[in-house]
Scaffold this motif. Sequence first.
Motif, PDB file in Angstrom:
ATOM      1  N   PRO A 121       0.791  -1.239   0.000  1.00 50.86           N
ATOM      2  CA  PRO A 121       0.000   0.000   0.000  1.00 50.86           C
ATOM      3  C   PRO A 121       0.822   1.287   0.000  1.00 50.86           C
ATOM      4  N   ASP A 122       2.036   1.261   0.558  1.00 54.05           N
ATOM      5  CA  ASP A 122       2.828   2.487   0.670  1.00 54.05           C
ATOM      6  C   ASP A 122       3.952   2.597  -0.365  1.00 54.05           C
ATOM      7  N   GLU A 123       3.887   1.794  -1.437  1.00 56.82           N
ATOM      8  CA  GLU A 123       4.967   1.772  -2.426  1.00 56.82           C
ATOM      9  C   GLU A 123       4.585   2.420  -3.744  1.00 56.82           C
ATOM     10  N   ASP A 124       5.590   3.028  -4.378  1.00 53.97           N
ATOM     11  CA  ASP A 124       5.432   3.396  -5.784  1.00 53.97           C
ATOM     12  C   ASP A 124       5.847   2.171  -6.601  1.00 53.97           C
ATOM     13  N   VAL A 125       5.542   2.164  -7.897  1.00 53.71           N
ATOM     14  CA  VAL A 125       5.754   0.957  -8.695  1.00 53.71           C
ATOM     15  C   VAL A 125       7.231   0.590  -8.845  1.00 53.71           C
ATOM     16  N   VAL A 126       8.117   1.562  -8.950  1.00 48.47           N
ATOM     17  CA  VAL A 126       9.540   1.244  -9.102  1.00 48.47           C
ATOM     18  C   VAL A 126      10.092   0.659  -7.799  1.00 48.47           C
ATOM     19  N   SER A 127       9.711   1.236  -6.666  1.00 51.08           N
ATOM     20  CA  SER A 127      10.144   0.678  -5.375  1.00 51.08           C
ATOM     21  C   SER A 127       9.601  -0.736  -5.198  1.00 51.08           C
ATOM     22  N   GLY A 128       8.352  -0.958  -5.601  1.00 49.52           N
ATOM     23  CA  GLY A 128       7.757  -2.288  -5.508  1.00 49.52           C
ATOM     24  C   GLY A 128       8.488  -3.295  -6.382  1.00 49.52           C
ATOM     25  N   LEU A 129       8.830  -2.894  -7.594  1.00 49.97           N
ATOM     26  CA  LEU A 129       9.586  -3.771  -8.487  1.00 49.97           C
ATOM     27  C   LEU A 129      10.932  -4.123  -7.862  1.00 49.97           C
ATOM     28  N   ARG A 130      11.644  -3.102  -7.381  1.00 51.74           N
ATOM     29  CA  ARG A 130      12.966  -3.348  -6.780  1.00 51.74           C
ATOM     30  C   ARG A 130      12.859  -4.271  -5.570  1.00 51.74           C
ATOM     31  N   ARG A 131      11.852  -4.056  -4.726  1.00 53.65           N
ATOM     32  CA  ARG A 131      11.669  -4.919  -3.563  1.00 53.65           C
ATOM     33  C   ARG A 131      11.394  -6.358  -3.993  1.00 53.65           C
ATOM     34  N   GLU A 132      10.465  -6.537  -4.927  1.00 54.34           N
ATOM     35  CA  GLU A 132      10.108  -7.886  -5.376  1.00 54.34           C
ATOM     36  C   GLU A 132      11.308  -8.610  -5.987  1.00 54.34           C
ATOM     37  N   ILE A 133      12.080  -7.927  -6.812  1.00 55.94           N
ATOM     38  CA  ILE A 133      13.233  -8.576  -7.443  1.00 55.94           C
ATOM     39  C   ILE A 133      14.298  -8.913  -6.402  1.00 55.94           C
ATOM     40  N   HIS A 134      14.471  -8.030  -5.422  1.00 55.66           N
ATOM     41  CA  HIS A 134      15.416  -8.348  -4.351  1.00 55.66           C
ATOM     42  C   HIS A 134      14.934  -9.571  -3.557  1.00 55.66           C
ATOM     43  N   GLU A 135      13.638  -9.615  -3.226  1.00 54.95           N
ATOM     44  CA  GLU A 135      13.099 -10.754  -2.481  1.00 54.95           C
ATOM     45  C   GLU A 135      13.175 -12.046  -3.288  1.00 54.95           C
ATOM     46  N   GLU A 136      12.875 -11.981  -4.567  1.00 55.45           N
ATOM     47  CA  GLU A 136      12.782 -13.187  -5.391  1.00 55.45           C
ATOM     48  C   GLU A 136      14.114 -13.652  -5.963  1.00 55.45           C
ATOM     49  N   ALA A 137      15.043 -12.700  -6.208  1.00 53.41           N
ATOM     50  CA  ALA A 137      16.302 -13.079  -6.867  1.00 53.41           C
ATOM     51  C   ALA A 137      17.553 -12.680  -6.094  1.00 53.41           C
ATOM     52  N   GLY A 138      17.408 -11.880  -5.031  1.00 54.10           N
ATOM     53  CA  GLY A 138      18.564 -11.499  -4.228  1.00 54.10           C
ATOM     54  C   GLY A 138      19.480 -10.484  -4.880  1.00 54.10           C
ATOM     55  N   ILE A 139      18.994  -9.782  -5.904  1.00 54.85           N
ATOM     56  CA  ILE A 139      19.822  -8.787  -6.594  1.00 54.85           C
ATOM     57  C   ILE A 139      19.201  -7.397  -6.430  1.00 54.85           C
ATOM     58  N   GLU A 140      20.022  -6.385  -6.692  1.00 56.42           N
ATOM     59  CA  GLU A 140      19.577  -4.991  -6.609  1.00 56.42           C
ATOM     60  C   GLU A 140      19.492  -4.415  -8.020  1.00 56.42           C
ATOM     61  N   CYS A 141      18.356  -3.860  -8.363  1.00 59.07           N
ATOM     62  CA  CYS A 141      18.176  -3.219  -9.678  1.00 59.07           C
ATOM     63  C   CYS A 141      18.850  -1.858  -9.656  1.00 59.07           C
ATOM     64  N   THR A 142      19.783  -1.630 -10.571  1.00 58.15           N
ATOM     65  CA  THR A 142      20.432  -0.317 -10.661  1.00 58.15           C
ATOM     66  C   THR A 142      19.876   0.502 -11.822  1.00 58.15           C
ATOM     67  N   ASP A 143      19.163  -0.142 -12.733  1.00 55.76           N
ATOM     68  CA  ASP A 143      18.504   0.559 -13.836  1.00 55.76           C
ATOM     69  C   ASP A 143      17.238  -0.206 -14.183  1.00 55.76           C
ATOM     70  N   VAL A 144      16.142   0.509 -14.322  1.00 60.14           N
ATOM     71  CA  VAL A 144      14.882  -0.095 -14.751  1.00 60.14           C
ATOM     72  C   VAL A 144      14.284   0.755 -15.858  1.00 60.14           C
ATOM     73  N   GLU A 145      13.616   0.112 -16.782  1.00 57.68           N
ATOM     74  CA  GLU A 145      12.968   0.804 -17.902  1.00 57.68           C
ATOM     75  C   GLU A 145      11.525   0.337 -17.975  1.00 57.68           C
ATOM     76  N   LEU A 146      10.603   1.281 -17.985  1.00 53.91           N
ATOM     77  CA  LEU A 146       9.201   0.921 -18.136  1.00 53.91           C
ATOM     78  C   LEU A 146       8.976   0.425 -19.553  1.00 53.91           C
ATOM     79  N   ALA A 147       8.530  -0.824 -19.672  1.00 53.85           N
ATOM     80  CA  ALA A 147       8.184  -1.371 -20.985  1.00 53.85           C
ATOM     81  C   ALA A 147       6.741  -1.017 -21.319  1.00 53.85           C
ATOM     82  N   GLY A 148       5.859  -1.084 -20.303  1.00 49.79           N
ATOM     83  CA  GLY A 148       4.465  -0.750 -20.537  1.00 49.79           C
ATOM     84  C   GLY A 148       3.585  -1.149 -19.379  1.00 49.79           C
ATOM     85  N   THR A 149       2.291  -1.060 -19.609  1.00 51.26           N
ATOM     86  CA  THR A 149       1.302  -1.469 -18.616  1.00 51.26           C
ATOM     87  C   THR A 149       0.308  -2.406 -19.289  1.00 51.26           C
TER      88      THR A 149
END
Length: 162
Positions: free
Chosen positions: A45-73
């Motif tokens: 509830p308190d996340e923006d989409v980029v923070s949510g993506l970074r959190r999920e990828i860290h939880e699921e893969a153990g890595i930190e996203c240093t660059d993200v690109e919006l592909a679409g919705t």
Amino acid sequence: MQATIATLGYVLSPGGGEVLMVRRDTRPDDLHYGKYNGLGGKLEPDEDVVSGLRREIHEEAGIECTDVELAGTISWPGFGRGGANWFGFVFRVPAWTGTPLTGNDEGSLHWVPVADVLAGRVPMWESDRHFLPLVFAEKPEVFHGVMPFSNGKALSWSFTTL
């Protein structure tokens, strides 16, 4: 329309020829069981989409996203359990740090050639084949799509680009 808001990220190898995917193989009752998918999940509830993506990828893969690109919705009416509606923000992750895990609570992690994903040689939702060419395009454009579902099957796919 009320919908679950989620992220879906495609982590690319340093050369861009492979993508890190989860093979959903830990829970037979999983809606995605046996399928390969990008990484991501529901927004808190308190996340923006980029923070949510970074959190999920860290939880699921153990890595930190240093660059993200919006592909679409994508709006997925009727996709979830009981016909629940989902709305997803789809990202490419071309740069990251760390060593990816080999698996997580949802399944095993695999580096998969992008060419195999696009050619349909990887077990995944049949409907993903509609939007993944937009995600992995040589000159990607941000897209906004809708893919209604009924009884676990996509009924149609339409999109616009910016």
